[in-house]
Motif scaffolding. Structure first.
Motif, mmCIF file in Angstrom:
data_model
loop_
_atom_site.group_PDB
_atom_site.id
_atom_site.type_symbol
_atom_site.label_atom_id
_atom_site.label_comp_id
_atom_site.label_asym_id
_atom_site.label_seq_id
_atom_site.Cartn_x
_atom_site.Cartn_y
_atom_site.Cartn_z
ATOM 1 N N THR A 123 -31.521 -5.572 18.956
ATOM 2 C CA THR A 123 -31.821 -6.994 19.079
ATOM 3 C C THR A 123 -32.700 -7.464 17.922
ATOM 4 O O THR A 123 -32.453 -8.520 17.326
ATOM 5 N N HIS A 169 -39.385 -10.232 27.749
ATOM 6 C CA HIS A 169 -39.119 -9.757 26.397
ATOM 7 C C HIS A 169 -40.046 -10.470 25.427
ATOM 8 O O HIS A 169 -39.945 -11.680 25.248
ATOM 9 N N THR A 179 -27.957 -9.198 21.816
ATOM 10 C CA THR A 179 -27.784 -7.751 21.958
ATOM 11 C C THR A 179 -26.518 -7.269 21.274
ATOM 12 O O THR A 179 -26.382 -6.082 20.990
ATOM 13 N N ALA A 235 -31.881 -0.549 22.410
ATOM 14 C CA ALA A 235 -31.524 -1.945 22.673
ATOM 15 C C ALA A 235 -32.491 -2.893 21.966
ATOM 16 O O ALA A 235 -32.086 -3.904 21.385
#
Ligand SMILES: [Zn+2]
Ligand SMILES: [Zn+2]
Length: 468
Positions: free
Chosen positions: A306, A404, A102, A302
């Protein structure tokens, strides 16, 4: 498309069904590390540091004796663990760590916590019992209350479990038989319904003239369309997945896979989030065990960051950042809790939350939804155990988990590695966190991992990373 996108040099493919064993992965990583390095400055933004730089960067001090035997002690308190592992942080000064995925920093303040012994105080705390059993009056998710929710999009039913070996805590020998239906079916065990109060406008109902963003420079806005679904994980009233048979967890993972695949194929969907809120402090508004899926036309900041970091890393190094981080965690070992041939559970180096566990594959896999039934079945066994550890370490505490998977909008899925983060809700974000977007974590991941290993060793000693 990045010019280096096609120059894949190591054997990773999105649909690789043959798991890449860890020793191969570590070998590959070792080869990479011994390759001659340029003398130019390392771009600290994305590039993994070398061993030497890692030593400088971290306040974790590995002694020449190694960490191996030190974990053999069975410490009862956080203080004891800290004392036993003073090398972790040889003064009481706080330090910060960066999550390379991140780019975000987290402040570690092990001495900051007013409570001298977080684990002990939590243990003595009155735990909120999670209830389990027959249908609960007024619960819209229990079997028999199907009329209180919109019609099911997907249902799954478990076959006869007694026909199979169901040794909780280990890989089962045969996965359970299931029957799935894209609609209602009687005697369901897992049921997916549209959320009655969706966070996004239904993509089907979105009118054409509302799909363009505004062109206002100072006040940009755009419609968000997509889908919001609830995955009901049990027909009987159960409040915590920790008590589930792994077969039921497996069926839930199958539901995730099927629904992610569906939304990934829908035009305009750029991001899919699957998450669980268990307990009111974790954001759950209903007690009955469930998780949610939100698919959106918006790619959140975000996720965008990433993805960009992963793509940049791959362009430079040739491998996925997630896999390289995992290899480094496996080689450092102090934060690894347990691993099987297929999966590993560890407390990441820069955990934003106290007691956070990350679960991912030993082999490269960008997308959770690519897993076949056998892999999902093994993952269910592992996930069941991970949830059990969290509940043992922090009894009665609410928790979240976040899945994720590579967003469907990714131009370079190969740069991405799927993962699942689970963390108990121990402290609330306060003023500093809100003002800085930087978390303060009072529990070192090394300490959390040591505690989890102790619990895991009790649970199933075969799976716990053996030291020494
Ligand atoms: Zn219920
Ligand atoms: Zn990889």
């Amino acid at each position: 498309m990045h010019p280096n996108a096609d120059s894949e040099t190591h054997p990773e493919t999105a649909d690789s069904s043959a798991p890449q064993r860890v020793h191969e992965a570590e070998l590959e990583f070792a080869v990479k590390r011994t390759a001659p390095k340029t003398d130019g400055p390392i771009d600290m933004d994305t590039r993994l540091a070398t061993d030497e730089r890692t030593r400088v960067m971290l306040s974790v001090r590995r002694t020449s004796r190694g960490v191996d035997n030190r974990w053999e002690v069975d410490p009862d308190t956080q203080d004891q663990i800290l004392a036993e592992h003073a090398w972790l942080n040889d003064d009481s000064a706080s330090h910060s760590r960066r999550d390379q995925l991140t780019g975000g920093w987290t402040i570690y303040a092990p001495k900051r916590d007013e409570r001298p012994n977080e684990f002990a105080s939590l243990r003595s705390m009155q735990a909120t019992p999670f209830r389990q059993g027959e249908a609960q009056v007024g619960c819209p998710f229990c079997a028999g209350s199907e009329g209180q929710t919109p019609e099911a999009l997907w249902t799954g039913r478990l076959g006869d479990l007694t026909a199979f070996h169901t040794d909780q805590g280990s890989d089962r020998f045969a996965r359970p038989a299931i029957s799935i239906c894209y609609g209602e079916q009687p005697d369901w065990d897992v049921r997916v319904v549209p959320n009655k109060f969706p966070a996004v406008t239904s993509i089907d109902g979105a009118s054409q003239n509302r799909t363009e963003p505004t062109t206002d420079v100072l006040f940009p806005s755009a419609p968000v369309v997509g889908g919001h679904e609830v995955i009901i994980e049990s027909s009987g009233h159960a409040e915590n997945m920790a008590s589930f048979d792994p077969a039921l967890v497996y069926l839930t993972l199958v539901a995730y896979r099927e629904r992610i695949r569906h939304w990934a194929s829908v035009d305009g969907i750029r991001y899919i989030s699957v998450f669980k809120n268990c307990g009111p402090e974790a954001g759950a508004s209903l007690h009955h065990s469930h998780s949610q899926l939100i698919a959106t036309s918006l790619l959140p900041q975000a996720a965008r960051v990433t993805m960009a970091r992963c793509e940049s890393h791959r362009a430079r190094v040739g491998s996925s950042l997630g896999c390289d981080l995992l290899r480094a965690e496996c080689s450092q070992r102090s934060r690894v809790i347990a691993k099987t041939d297929s999966f590993v559970a560890y407390c990441p180096f820069a955990s934003r939350f106290a007691g956070m566990i990350r679960l991912t594959s030993m082999s490269h896999q960008p997308r959770f939804e690519s897993f076949d039934d056998g892999t999902l079945d093994r993952l269910a066994s592992m996930l069941t155990r991970v949830i059990y550890w969290v509940n043992q370490a922090f009894p009665g505490k609410a928790y979240n988990y976040l899945l994720h998977t590579c967003p469907p909008s990714s131009a370079q899925p190969e740069a991405f590695q799927w993962w699942l983060d689970i963390f108990p809700r121990l402290n609330k974000a306060a003023g500093f966190e809100w003002s800085s977007d930087c978390m303060i974590n009072s529990m070192l991941p090394e300490v959390a991992a040591a505690n989890y290993r102790r619990i895991a060793r009790r649970d199933d000693p075969r799976r716990v990373l053996a030291f020494g």
